[in-house]
Design a protein around this motif. Sequence first.
Motif, PDB file in Angstrom:
ATOM      1  N   ARG B 182       0.838  -1.208   0.000  1.00 57.39           N
ATOM      2  CA  ARG B 182       0.000   0.000   0.000  1.00 57.39           C
ATOM      3  C   ARG B 182       0.873   1.259   0.000  1.00 57.39           C
ATOM      4  O   ARG B 182       0.555   2.250  -0.655  1.00 57.39           O
ATOM      5  N   ALA B 183       1.969   1.187   0.776  1.00 61.31           N
ATOM      6  CA  ALA B 183       2.866   2.349   0.830  1.00 61.31           C
ATOM      7  C   ALA B 183       3.510   2.598  -0.537  1.00 61.31           C
ATOM      8  O   ALA B 183       3.643   3.750  -0.966  1.00 61.31           O
ATOM      9  N   LEU B 185       2.207   1.916  -3.439  1.00 58.39           N
ATOM     10  CA  LEU B 185       1.177   2.520  -4.306  1.00 58.39           C
ATOM     11  C   LEU B 185       0.966   3.990  -3.946  1.00 58.39           C
ATOM     12  O   LEU B 185       0.692   4.817  -4.818  1.00 58.39           O
ATOM     13  N   GLY B 186       1.094   4.285  -2.654  1.00 60.79           N
ATOM     14  CA  GLY B 186       0.992   5.683  -2.216  1.00 60.79           C
ATOM     15  C   GLY B 186       2.111   6.524  -2.832  1.00 60.79           C
ATOM     16  O   GLY B 186       1.881   7.648  -3.282  1.00 60.79           O
ATOM     17  N   ALA B 189       1.378   7.159  -6.393  1.00 65.11           N
ATOM     18  CA  ALA B 189       0.305   8.138  -6.573  1.00 65.11           C
ATOM     19  C   ALA B 189       0.765   9.553  -6.224  1.00 65.11           C
ATOM     20  O   ALA B 189       0.425  10.513  -6.921  1.00 65.11           O
ATOM     21  N   ASN B 190       1.544   9.697  -5.147  1.00 64.80           N
ATOM     22  CA  ASN B 190       1.942  11.046  -4.734  1.00 64.80           C
ATOM     23  C   ASN B 190       3.109  10.962  -3.738  1.00 64.80           C
ATOM     24  O   ASN B 190       2.902  10.918  -2.531  1.00 64.80           O
ATOM     25  N   ARG B 193       3.442  13.843  -1.071  1.00 67.23           N
ATOM     26  CA  ARG B 193       2.532  13.771   0.071  1.00 67.23           C
ATOM     27  C   ARG B 193       2.940  12.652   1.020  1.00 67.23           C
ATOM     28  O   ARG B 193       2.833  12.791   2.246  1.00 67.23           O
ATOM     29  N   MET B 194       3.388  11.530   0.452  1.00 64.75           N
ATOM     30  CA  MET B 194       3.819  10.414   1.305  1.00 64.75           C
ATOM     31  C   MET B 194       4.961  10.852   2.219  1.00 64.75           C
ATOM     32  O   MET B 194       5.017  10.488   3.389  1.00 64.75           O
TER      33      MET B 194
END
Lengths: 241, 303
Positions: B182-183, B185-186, B189-190, B193-194
Amino acid sequence: MMEARSLSRRFGGLLAVADVSLSLRPGELHAVIGPNGAGKSTLVNLLAGELAPTEGQIFLDGTDITGLSVAERARAGIGRTFQRTNLMLDMTVLENARLATVIPFRRLLRRADRETVPLAAARRALQRVGLPESALARTLSHGQLRLLEIAVALAGQPSVLLLDEPLAGSGAEDAAPIAALMKDLSREHAVLLIEHDMDVVFAVADTITVMVDGRVLERGTPTEIASSAAVRDAYLGHGGG
Amino acid sequence: MTHASTRGNALLALAALAIASMPFWASAYHMQLASTALIAAMFALSLQLLTGGVGLVSLAHAGFFGLGAYSVYLIGPASVALTLPAAAATAGIAAAAIGALALRTTGFFFLMSTLAFGQMLFFLFHDTPLGGSLDGVFIQRPDLFWAVPKAARPTVFLLLNLTVLSAMYAGLWRLMRTLFGRALLGIRANEHRMRAMGHDVQRLKLAAFTLAGALAGVAGHMAALTDAFVSPDLLGWHRSAEALLMVLLGGIGALHGPILGAFALTLLEELGPMITERQRLVEGAAILAAVLLLRNGLAGIRR
Protein backbone atom coordinates in the motif's frame (compact mmCIF):
# COMPACT_ATOMS: atom_id res chain seq x y z
CA MET A 1 4.75 23.02 21.75
CA MET A 2 6.50 24.21 18.61
CA GLU A 3 8.77 27.18 18.64
CA ALA A 4 10.59 29.04 15.86
CA ARG A 5 13.48 31.27 16.91
CA SER A 6 14.74 34.02 14.62
CA LEU A 7 13.99 32.14 11.40
CA SER A 8 15.32 33.62 8.18
CA ARG A 9 15.28 32.30 4.65
CA ARG A 10 17.05 33.90 1.75
CA PHE A 11 16.48 33.09 -1.94
CA GLY A 12 19.44 34.73 -3.68
CA GLY A 13 19.00 38.43 -3.08
CA LEU A 14 15.48 38.08 -1.68
CA LEU A 15 14.96 37.74 2.05
CA ALA A 16 11.63 35.88 2.03
CA VAL A 17 11.50 35.36 5.81
CA ALA A 18 13.46 37.69 8.07
CA ASP A 19 14.08 37.03 11.76
CA VAL A 20 10.65 35.53 12.49
CA SER A 21 10.00 33.98 15.88
CA LEU A 22 6.72 32.41 16.95
CA SER A 23 5.29 29.80 19.29
CA LEU A 24 2.51 27.31 18.65
CA ARG A 25 0.88 26.02 21.85
CA PRO A 26 -1.62 23.18 22.26
CA GLY A 27 -5.11 24.59 22.58
CA GLU A 28 -4.22 27.68 20.59
CA LEU A 29 -4.97 28.64 17.01
CA HIS A 30 -2.25 30.93 15.76
CA ALA A 31 -3.00 32.61 12.45
CA VAL A 32 -0.37 34.21 10.23
CA ILE A 33 -1.72 36.78 7.82
CA GLY A 34 -0.15 39.15 5.38
CA PRO A 35 -0.38 40.31 1.79
CA ASN A 36 0.81 38.12 -1.07
CA GLY A 37 4.59 37.76 -0.95
CA ALA A 38 4.73 38.42 2.79
CA GLY A 39 6.55 35.08 3.36
CA LYS A 40 3.68 33.12 4.96
CA SER A 41 4.00 30.01 2.82
CA THR A 42 7.80 30.11 3.07
CA LEU A 43 7.35 30.17 6.85
CA VAL A 44 5.10 27.07 6.72
CA ASN A 45 7.63 25.32 4.49
CA LEU A 46 10.41 26.17 6.94
CA LEU A 47 8.40 24.77 9.85
CA ALA A 48 7.41 21.62 7.92
CA GLY A 49 10.97 21.00 6.73
CA GLU A 50 10.40 21.53 3.00
CA LEU A 51 12.92 24.36 3.17
CA ALA A 52 16.00 24.73 5.36
CA PRO A 53 16.32 28.07 7.16
CA THR A 54 19.27 30.27 6.26
CA GLU A 55 19.36 31.24 9.94
CA GLY A 56 17.41 30.38 13.07
CA GLN A 57 16.21 27.27 14.85
CA ILE A 58 12.99 25.28 15.24
CA PHE A 59 12.10 23.38 18.41
CA LEU A 60 9.39 20.81 19.05
CA ASP A 61 8.70 20.17 22.74
CA GLY A 62 12.15 21.53 23.56
CA THR A 63 14.02 19.39 21.01
CA ASP A 64 15.88 21.11 18.18
CA ILE A 65 14.35 19.75 14.96
CA THR A 66 15.97 22.25 12.56
CA GLY A 67 18.05 19.51 10.91
CA LEU A 68 15.21 17.00 10.52
CA SER A 69 13.75 16.13 7.11
CA VAL A 70 10.09 16.57 6.16
CA ALA A 71 9.33 12.91 6.92
CA GLU A 72 11.21 12.96 10.22
CA ARG A 73 9.29 16.05 11.33
CA ALA A 74 6.00 14.44 10.32
CA ARG A 75 6.89 11.39 12.40
CA ALA A 76 7.81 13.69 15.28
CA GLY A 77 4.23 14.99 15.26
CA ILE A 78 3.97 17.82 12.73
CA GLY A 79 1.04 17.42 10.36
CA ARG A 80 0.37 19.78 7.48
CA THR A 81 -2.04 20.57 4.70
CA PHE A 82 -1.14 22.14 1.37
CA GLN A 83 -2.29 25.30 -0.32
CA ARG A 84 -2.91 23.31 -3.50
CA THR A 85 -4.70 20.02 -2.94
CA ASN A 86 -1.97 17.38 -2.66
CA LEU A 87 -3.61 13.97 -2.36
CA MET A 88 -3.78 10.54 -3.98
CA LEU A 89 -6.67 11.35 -6.30
CA ASP A 90 -7.05 7.84 -7.74
CA MET A 91 -7.43 6.30 -4.30
CA THR A 92 -10.49 6.27 -2.08
CA VAL A 93 -10.97 8.76 0.72
CA LEU A 94 -10.30 6.00 3.27
CA GLU A 95 -7.10 4.87 1.51
CA ASN A 96 -5.81 8.44 1.52
CA ALA A 97 -6.39 8.74 5.24
CA ARG A 98 -5.04 5.24 6.02
CA LEU A 99 -1.73 6.05 4.39
CA ALA A 100 -1.25 8.82 6.94
CA THR A 101 -0.31 6.28 9.60
CA VAL A 102 3.38 5.51 9.30
CA ILE A 103 4.10 1.88 10.14
CA PRO A 104 7.55 0.83 11.43
CA PHE A 105 9.57 -0.98 8.76
CA ARG A 106 9.59 -4.32 10.61
CA ARG A 107 5.78 -4.46 10.55
CA LEU A 108 5.32 -3.53 6.91
CA LEU A 109 4.78 -7.08 5.68
CA ARG A 110 1.51 -7.43 7.57
CA ARG A 111 -1.67 -7.57 5.54
CA ALA A 112 -3.05 -4.09 5.11
CA ASP A 113 -6.68 -5.14 5.63
CA ARG A 114 -5.85 -6.76 8.99
CA GLU A 115 -3.99 -3.79 10.42
CA THR A 116 -6.42 -1.96 12.64
CA VAL A 117 -4.38 1.04 13.81
CA PRO A 118 -4.30 2.91 10.47
CA LEU A 119 -7.94 2.03 9.86
CA ALA A 120 -9.13 3.32 13.22
CA ALA A 121 -7.10 6.55 12.93
CA ALA A 122 -8.35 7.10 9.38
CA ARG A 123 -11.98 6.49 10.31
CA ARG A 124 -11.76 8.84 13.30
CA ALA A 125 -10.30 11.59 11.11
CA LEU A 126 -12.89 11.08 8.36
CA GLN A 127 -15.78 11.05 10.81
CA ARG A 128 -14.51 14.28 12.25
CA VAL A 129 -14.56 16.03 8.87
CA GLY A 130 -17.66 14.15 7.70
CA LEU A 131 -16.44 12.59 4.47
CA PRO A 132 -17.69 9.36 2.82
CA GLU A 133 -15.03 6.64 3.14
CA SER A 134 -15.56 4.78 -0.08
CA ALA A 135 -15.68 7.72 -2.50
CA LEU A 136 -12.80 8.06 -4.93
CA ALA A 137 -10.90 11.23 -4.02
CA ARG A 138 -11.10 12.39 -7.64
CA THR A 139 -14.88 12.52 -7.46
CA LEU A 140 -15.01 14.87 -4.45
CA SER A 141 -16.01 18.52 -4.73
CA HIS A 142 -13.37 21.18 -4.13
CA GLY A 143 -14.67 21.84 -0.64
CA GLN A 144 -14.59 18.12 0.19
CA LEU A 145 -11.02 17.88 -1.11
CA ARG A 146 -10.01 20.69 1.24
CA LEU A 147 -11.61 18.72 4.08
CA LEU A 148 -9.78 15.57 2.99
CA GLU A 149 -6.51 17.54 3.10
CA ILE A 150 -7.23 18.24 6.77
CA ALA A 151 -8.41 14.68 7.46
CA VAL A 152 -5.20 13.20 6.01
CA ALA A 153 -3.12 15.51 8.19
CA LEU A 154 -5.29 14.58 11.18
CA ALA A 155 -5.10 10.83 10.57
CA GLY A 156 -1.36 11.00 11.22
CA GLN A 157 -2.27 12.00 14.81
CA PRO A 158 -0.02 15.06 14.95
CA SER A 159 0.48 17.33 17.94
CA VAL A 160 1.04 20.36 15.68
CA LEU A 161 -1.11 21.14 12.64
CA LEU A 162 0.13 23.51 9.94
CA LEU A 163 -2.84 24.56 7.82
CA ASP A 164 -1.70 26.32 4.65
CA GLU A 165 -4.71 28.17 3.23
CA PRO A 166 -7.27 25.45 3.95
CA LEU A 167 -9.98 27.60 2.38
CA ALA A 168 -8.08 28.27 -0.86
CA GLY A 169 -10.57 28.29 -3.72
CA SER A 170 -13.54 27.53 -1.47
CA GLY A 171 -16.86 29.30 -1.64
CA ALA A 172 -18.72 30.81 1.32
CA GLU A 173 -20.76 27.63 1.81
CA ASP A 174 -17.57 25.56 2.32
CA ALA A 175 -15.90 28.16 4.55
CA ALA A 176 -18.22 27.93 7.56
CA PRO A 177 -17.84 24.17 8.28
CA ILE A 178 -14.07 24.29 7.68
CA ALA A 179 -13.76 27.28 10.03
CA ALA A 180 -15.77 25.47 12.71
CA LEU A 181 -13.59 22.40 12.25
CA MET A 182 -10.39 24.43 12.63
CA LYS A 183 -11.61 25.99 15.84
CA ASP A 184 -12.55 22.55 17.12
CA LEU A 185 -9.13 21.12 16.18
CA SER A 186 -7.30 23.88 18.03
CA ARG A 187 -8.69 22.54 21.33
CA GLU A 188 -6.44 19.45 21.05
CA HIS A 189 -3.67 20.54 18.72
CA ALA A 190 -1.30 23.43 18.36
CA VAL A 191 -2.59 24.95 15.10
CA LEU A 192 -0.87 27.34 12.72
CA LEU A 193 -3.25 28.81 10.16
CA ILE A 194 -2.26 30.67 7.01
CA GLU A 195 -5.41 32.16 5.49
CA HIS A 196 -6.54 35.02 3.29
CA ASP A 197 -10.18 35.01 4.38
CA MET A 198 -10.04 37.69 7.10
CA ASP A 199 -13.57 37.00 8.36
CA VAL A 200 -12.57 33.41 9.14
CA VAL A 201 -9.20 34.37 10.61
CA PHE A 202 -10.67 36.93 12.98
CA ALA A 203 -13.47 34.53 13.97
CA VAL A 204 -11.28 31.52 14.83
CA ALA A 205 -7.78 32.78 15.76
CA ASP A 206 -6.56 33.14 19.34
CA THR A 207 -3.39 34.90 18.23
CA ILE A 208 -2.64 36.64 14.95
CA THR A 209 0.82 37.37 13.57
CA VAL A 210 0.92 39.89 10.74
CA MET A 211 3.79 39.52 8.29
CA VAL A 212 4.86 42.06 5.71
CA ASP A 213 7.89 41.67 3.44
CA GLY A 214 9.08 38.62 5.36
CA ARG A 215 9.06 40.33 8.77
CA VAL A 216 6.68 40.25 11.70
CA LEU A 217 4.87 43.55 11.75
CA GLU A 218 2.51 42.96 14.64
CA ARG A 219 1.31 40.18 16.91
CA GLY A 220 -1.69 40.07 19.21
CA THR A 221 -5.27 38.96 19.76
CA PRO A 222 -7.77 39.54 16.94
CA THR A 223 -9.06 42.61 18.79
CA GLU A 224 -5.58 44.08 19.13
CA ILE A 225 -4.74 43.40 15.48
CA ALA A 226 -8.06 44.85 14.28
CA SER A 227 -7.35 48.08 16.11
CA SER A 228 -3.70 48.37 15.09
CA ALA A 229 -3.03 51.40 12.93
CA ALA A 230 0.26 49.90 11.71
CA VAL A 231 -1.55 46.82 10.43
CA ARG A 232 -4.21 48.89 8.71
CA ASP A 233 -1.59 51.01 6.99
CA ALA A 234 0.88 48.33 6.03
CA TYR A 235 -1.34 45.33 5.45
CA LEU A 236 -4.79 46.47 4.45
CA GLY A 237 -3.15 49.17 2.38
CA HIS A 238 -1.58 46.39 0.26
CA GLY A 239 -5.08 45.25 -0.66
CA GLY A 240 -4.28 41.68 0.40
CA GLY A 241 -7.87 40.97 1.47
CA MET B 1 -2.03 -0.92 -9.28
CA THR B 2 -5.11 -3.05 -9.65
CA HIS B 3 -5.19 -6.78 -9.25
CA ALA B 4 -6.91 -9.36 -11.40
CA SER B 5 -10.45 -9.89 -10.17
CA THR B 6 -11.52 -13.30 -8.91
CA ARG B 7 -12.64 -14.03 -12.46
CA GLY B 8 -9.35 -12.70 -13.83
CA ASN B 9 -7.37 -14.90 -11.46
CA ALA B 10 -9.54 -17.85 -12.46
CA LEU B 11 -8.71 -17.15 -16.13
CA LEU B 12 -5.00 -16.90 -15.26
CA ALA B 13 -5.27 -20.24 -13.43
CA LEU B 14 -6.97 -21.76 -16.48
CA ALA B 15 -4.19 -20.45 -18.71
CA ALA B 16 -1.64 -21.95 -16.30
CA LEU B 17 -3.47 -25.29 -16.49
CA ALA B 18 -3.46 -25.11 -20.29
CA ILE B 19 0.31 -24.54 -20.22
CA ALA B 20 0.76 -27.35 -17.70
CA SER B 21 -1.11 -29.69 -20.05
CA MET B 22 1.15 -28.85 -23.02
CA PRO B 23 3.29 -32.01 -22.56
CA PHE B 24 0.18 -33.99 -23.59
CA TRP B 25 -0.53 -32.16 -26.82
CA ALA B 26 2.28 -29.76 -27.80
CA SER B 27 5.57 -30.33 -29.57
CA ALA B 28 8.94 -29.91 -27.85
CA TYR B 29 9.46 -26.73 -29.89
CA HIS B 30 6.23 -25.16 -28.65
CA MET B 31 7.01 -26.13 -25.06
CA GLN B 32 10.40 -24.40 -25.41
CA LEU B 33 8.62 -21.38 -26.84
CA ALA B 34 6.23 -21.38 -23.87
CA SER B 35 9.23 -21.56 -21.53
CA THR B 36 10.71 -18.51 -23.26
CA ALA B 37 7.42 -16.65 -22.70
CA LEU B 38 7.24 -17.77 -19.06
CA ILE B 39 10.77 -16.48 -18.40
CA ALA B 40 9.97 -13.21 -20.17
CA ALA B 41 6.85 -12.98 -18.00
CA MET B 42 8.93 -13.48 -14.81
CA PHE B 43 11.31 -10.74 -15.94
CA ALA B 44 8.53 -8.30 -16.87
CA LEU B 45 6.61 -9.13 -13.67
CA SER B 46 9.68 -8.29 -11.57
CA LEU B 47 9.89 -4.96 -13.41
CA GLN B 48 6.19 -4.33 -12.75
CA LEU B 49 6.97 -4.09 -9.03
CA LEU B 50 8.90 -0.95 -9.92
CA THR B 51 6.83 0.44 -12.78
CA GLY B 52 3.31 -0.32 -11.64
CA GLY B 53 4.16 -0.59 -7.95
CA VAL B 54 6.23 2.52 -7.27
CA GLY B 55 6.16 4.40 -10.57
CA LEU B 56 9.88 3.94 -11.29
CA VAL B 57 11.09 3.36 -14.85
CA SER B 58 14.45 1.58 -14.79
CA LEU B 59 16.78 0.62 -17.63
CA ALA B 60 19.13 -1.34 -15.35
CA HIS B 61 16.76 -4.24 -14.93
CA ALA B 62 18.33 -6.45 -17.61
CA GLY B 63 21.59 -6.07 -15.68
CA PHE B 64 20.01 -7.91 -12.74
CA PHE B 65 18.49 -10.52 -15.08
CA GLY B 66 21.95 -11.10 -16.59
CA LEU B 67 23.60 -11.25 -13.16
CA GLY B 68 21.16 -13.99 -12.18
CA ALA B 69 21.97 -15.90 -15.36
CA TYR B 70 25.74 -15.45 -15.04
CA SER B 71 25.61 -16.57 -11.39
CA VAL B 72 24.88 -20.06 -12.72
CA TYR B 73 27.95 -19.89 -14.97
CA LEU B 74 30.20 -18.40 -12.28
CA ILE B 75 29.18 -20.87 -9.56
CA GLY B 76 29.79 -23.79 -11.90
CA PRO B 77 28.19 -27.22 -11.62
CA ALA B 78 26.03 -27.17 -8.50
CA SER B 79 22.58 -27.94 -7.18
CA VAL B 80 19.69 -25.63 -8.09
CA ALA B 81 19.20 -25.33 -4.31
CA LEU B 82 22.42 -23.30 -4.33
CA THR B 83 22.30 -21.57 -7.71
CA LEU B 84 18.75 -20.20 -7.40
CA PRO B 85 19.21 -18.40 -4.05
CA ALA B 86 22.70 -17.33 -5.13
CA ALA B 87 21.33 -15.79 -8.35
CA ALA B 88 18.61 -13.95 -6.43
CA ALA B 89 21.08 -12.76 -3.79
CA THR B 90 23.69 -11.60 -6.32
CA ALA B 91 21.12 -9.65 -8.33
CA GLY B 92 19.49 -8.33 -5.16
CA ILE B 93 22.78 -7.09 -3.68
CA ALA B 94 23.71 -5.41 -6.98
CA ALA B 95 20.25 -3.82 -7.11
CA ALA B 96 20.61 -2.56 -3.52
CA ALA B 97 23.99 -0.99 -4.32
CA ILE B 98 22.83 0.55 -7.61
CA GLY B 99 19.47 1.60 -6.16
CA ALA B 100 21.16 3.34 -3.20
CA LEU B 101 22.88 5.65 -5.69
CA ALA B 102 20.34 5.87 -8.54
CA LEU B 103 17.41 6.57 -6.21
CA ARG B 104 19.06 9.81 -5.15
CA THR B 105 17.80 11.10 -8.50
CA THR B 106 14.26 11.24 -9.85
CA GLY B 107 12.43 11.26 -13.18
CA PHE B 108 14.58 11.57 -16.28
CA PHE B 109 17.81 11.57 -14.26
CA PHE B 110 16.83 8.33 -12.54
CA LEU B 111 16.16 6.77 -15.96
CA MET B 112 19.55 7.91 -17.26
CA SER B 113 21.45 6.79 -14.16
CA THR B 114 19.87 3.33 -14.34
CA LEU B 115 20.87 3.20 -18.02
CA ALA B 116 24.45 4.04 -17.03
CA PHE B 117 24.58 1.45 -14.22
CA GLY B 118 22.93 -1.16 -16.44
CA GLN B 119 25.53 -0.57 -19.16
CA MET B 120 28.32 -0.83 -16.57
CA LEU B 121 27.05 -4.31 -15.72
CA PHE B 122 26.81 -5.12 -19.44
CA PHE B 123 30.41 -4.09 -20.08
CA LEU B 124 31.57 -5.95 -16.98
CA PHE B 125 30.60 -9.19 -18.73
CA HIS B 126 31.21 -7.99 -22.30
CA ASP B 127 34.69 -6.50 -21.94
CA THR B 128 36.32 -8.49 -19.13
CA PRO B 129 37.22 -12.17 -18.77
CA LEU B 130 34.43 -12.49 -16.16
CA GLY B 131 31.83 -13.29 -18.81
CA GLY B 132 33.89 -16.04 -20.43
CA SER B 133 33.42 -14.91 -24.02
CA LEU B 134 32.04 -11.99 -25.99
CA ASP B 135 29.66 -14.30 -27.83
CA GLY B 136 28.46 -16.06 -24.71
CA VAL B 137 29.23 -19.43 -23.19
CA PHE B 138 27.46 -22.73 -22.88
CA ILE B 139 27.03 -23.74 -19.28
CA GLN B 140 26.37 -26.88 -17.36
CA ARG B 141 22.82 -26.76 -16.05
CA PRO B 142 22.30 -26.74 -12.28
CA ASP B 143 21.51 -30.11 -10.79
CA LEU B 144 17.74 -30.61 -10.42
CA PHE B 145 17.64 -33.20 -7.62
CA TRP B 146 16.95 -35.90 -10.21
CA ALA B 147 18.47 -36.86 -13.57
CA VAL B 148 16.52 -35.30 -16.43
CA PRO B 149 16.84 -37.21 -19.71
CA LYS B 150 17.37 -34.98 -22.76
CA ALA B 151 13.96 -35.86 -24.24
CA ALA B 152 12.18 -34.82 -21.03
CA ARG B 153 13.90 -31.43 -20.75
CA PRO B 154 11.26 -29.31 -22.57
CA THR B 155 8.55 -30.77 -20.30
CA VAL B 156 10.54 -30.44 -17.08
CA PHE B 157 11.69 -26.89 -17.81
CA LEU B 158 8.20 -25.85 -18.90
CA LEU B 159 6.68 -27.06 -15.63
CA LEU B 160 9.53 -25.63 -13.60
CA ASN B 161 9.23 -22.20 -15.24
CA LEU B 162 5.46 -22.27 -14.81
CA THR B 163 5.89 -23.08 -11.11
CA VAL B 164 8.41 -20.27 -10.56
CA LEU B 165 6.24 -17.72 -12.42
CA SER B 166 3.14 -18.79 -10.49
CA ALA B 167 5.01 -18.50 -7.19
CA MET B 168 6.36 -15.08 -8.18
CA TYR B 169 2.90 -13.83 -9.16
CA ALA B 170 1.30 -15.20 -5.98
CA GLY B 171 4.07 -13.67 -3.88
CA LEU B 172 3.73 -10.23 -5.49
CA TRP B 173 -0.07 -10.46 -5.32
CA ARG B 174 0.23 -10.93 -1.57
CA LEU B 175 2.97 -8.34 -1.21
CA MET B 176 0.85 -5.64 -2.84
CA ARG B 177 -1.81 -6.33 -0.20
CA THR B 178 0.54 -5.73 2.68
CA LEU B 179 1.20 -2.36 4.31
CA PHE B 180 4.43 -2.29 2.26
CA GLY B 181 2.47 -2.72 -0.97
CA ARG B 182 0.00 0.00 0.00
CA ALA B 183 2.87 2.35 0.83
CA LEU B 184 4.46 1.67 -2.58
CA LEU B 185 1.18 2.52 -4.31
CA GLY B 186 0.99 5.68 -2.22
CA ILE B 187 4.45 6.69 -3.46
CA ARG B 188 3.40 5.99 -7.03
CA ALA B 189 0.30 8.14 -6.57
CA ASN B 190 1.94 11.05 -4.73
CA GLU B 191 5.50 10.75 -3.49
CA HIS B 192 5.59 14.29 -2.13
CA ARG B 193 2.53 13.77 0.07
CA MET B 194 3.82 10.41 1.31
CA ARG B 195 6.99 12.14 2.45
CA ALA B 196 4.96 14.90 4.12
CA MET B 197 2.97 12.22 5.95
CA GLY B 198 6.20 10.87 7.41
CA HIS B 199 6.96 7.86 5.22
CA ASP B 200 10.61 7.00 4.61
CA VAL B 201 10.08 7.11 0.85
CA GLN B 202 13.73 6.54 -0.02
CA ARG B 203 13.94 3.39 2.07
CA LEU B 204 10.67 2.01 0.68
CA LYS B 205 11.80 2.66 -2.89
CA LEU B 206 15.16 1.01 -2.22
CA ALA B 207 13.44 -2.05 -0.74
CA ALA B 208 11.24 -2.33 -3.86
CA PHE B 209 14.23 -1.79 -6.18
CA THR B 210 16.23 -4.50 -4.37
CA LEU B 211 13.37 -6.99 -4.38
CA ALA B 212 12.62 -6.32 -8.06
CA GLY B 213 16.32 -6.84 -8.84
CA ALA B 214 16.40 -10.13 -6.91
CA LEU B 215 13.30 -11.36 -8.78
CA ALA B 216 14.89 -10.39 -12.10
CA GLY B 217 17.87 -12.47 -10.96
CA VAL B 218 15.54 -15.44 -10.43
CA ALA B 219 14.19 -14.94 -13.98
CA GLY B 220 17.77 -14.80 -15.30
CA HIS B 221 18.61 -17.97 -13.41
CA MET B 222 15.67 -19.76 -14.99
CA ALA B 223 16.79 -18.53 -18.43
CA ALA B 224 20.28 -19.95 -17.86
CA LEU B 225 18.80 -23.21 -16.57
CA THR B 226 16.46 -23.53 -19.56
CA ASP B 227 18.87 -22.50 -22.33
CA ALA B 228 22.18 -23.73 -20.82
CA PHE B 229 23.69 -20.65 -22.41
CA VAL B 230 24.53 -17.16 -21.20
CA SER B 231 25.79 -14.15 -23.14
CA PRO B 232 26.49 -10.47 -22.35
CA ASP B 233 23.51 -9.69 -24.56
CA LEU B 234 21.27 -10.73 -21.64
CA LEU B 235 22.39 -7.59 -19.77
CA GLY B 236 21.93 -5.12 -22.65
CA TRP B 237 19.73 -2.09 -22.08
CA HIS B 238 17.48 -3.07 -25.00
CA ARG B 239 16.42 -6.07 -22.90
CA SER B 240 15.26 -3.69 -20.18
CA ALA B 241 13.40 -1.69 -22.82
CA GLU B 242 11.79 -4.88 -24.10
CA ALA B 243 10.57 -5.71 -20.59
CA LEU B 244 9.17 -2.18 -20.26
CA LEU B 245 7.38 -2.76 -23.56
CA MET B 246 5.83 -5.94 -22.15
CA VAL B 247 4.67 -4.00 -19.08
CA LEU B 248 3.23 -1.26 -21.28
CA LEU B 249 1.56 -3.70 -23.65
CA GLY B 250 0.06 -5.75 -20.82
CA GLY B 251 -0.94 -2.77 -18.69
CA ILE B 252 1.07 -0.71 -16.19
CA GLY B 253 -1.92 -0.52 -13.90
CA ALA B 254 -2.42 -4.27 -13.40
CA LEU B 255 -0.19 -6.78 -11.63
CA HIS B 256 -0.94 -9.51 -14.19
CA GLY B 257 -0.44 -7.10 -17.13
CA PRO B 258 3.23 -7.99 -17.76
CA ILE B 259 2.37 -11.70 -17.98
CA LEU B 260 -0.11 -10.93 -20.77
CA GLY B 261 2.38 -8.53 -22.35
CA ALA B 262 5.21 -11.08 -22.28
CA PHE B 263 3.08 -13.77 -23.93
CA ALA B 264 1.73 -11.31 -26.50
CA LEU B 265 5.22 -10.11 -27.44
CA THR B 266 6.66 -13.64 -27.59
CA LEU B 267 3.75 -14.64 -29.81
CA LEU B 268 4.25 -11.58 -31.97
CA GLU B 269 7.95 -12.39 -32.39
CA GLU B 270 6.96 -15.88 -33.45
CA LEU B 271 4.21 -14.86 -35.87
CA GLY B 272 5.94 -11.79 -37.33
CA PRO B 273 8.38 -13.70 -39.57
CA MET B 274 5.50 -15.73 -40.99
CA ILE B 275 3.94 -12.56 -42.37
CA THR B 276 6.99 -10.67 -43.57
CA GLU B 277 10.76 -10.65 -43.38
CA ARG B 278 10.49 -7.27 -41.71
CA GLN B 279 9.14 -8.71 -38.49
CA ARG B 280 10.15 -5.68 -36.41
CA LEU B 281 7.81 -3.61 -38.55
CA VAL B 282 4.92 -5.92 -37.71
CA GLU B 283 5.85 -5.91 -34.03
CA GLY B 284 6.16 -2.14 -33.99
CA ALA B 285 2.81 -1.62 -35.70
CA ALA B 286 1.05 -4.10 -33.40
CA ILE B 287 2.54 -2.53 -30.27
CA LEU B 288 1.71 0.97 -31.46
CA ALA B 289 -1.88 -0.05 -32.19
CA ALA B 290 -2.21 -1.75 -28.80
CA VAL B 291 -0.80 1.23 -26.91
CA LEU B 292 -2.99 3.71 -28.81
CA LEU B 293 -6.18 1.69 -28.62
CA LEU B 294 -5.81 0.01 -25.22
CA ARG B 295 -5.19 2.69 -22.65
CA ASN B 296 -4.90 0.14 -19.85
CA GLY B 297 -3.07 -2.44 -21.93
CA LEU B 298 -4.23 -5.98 -22.57
CA ALA B 299 -5.19 -6.35 -18.90
CA GLY B 300 -7.68 -3.50 -19.34
CA ILE B 301 -9.70 -5.16 -22.11
CA ARG B 302 -12.12 -6.97 -19.81
CA ARG B 303 -11.90 -4.69 -16.79
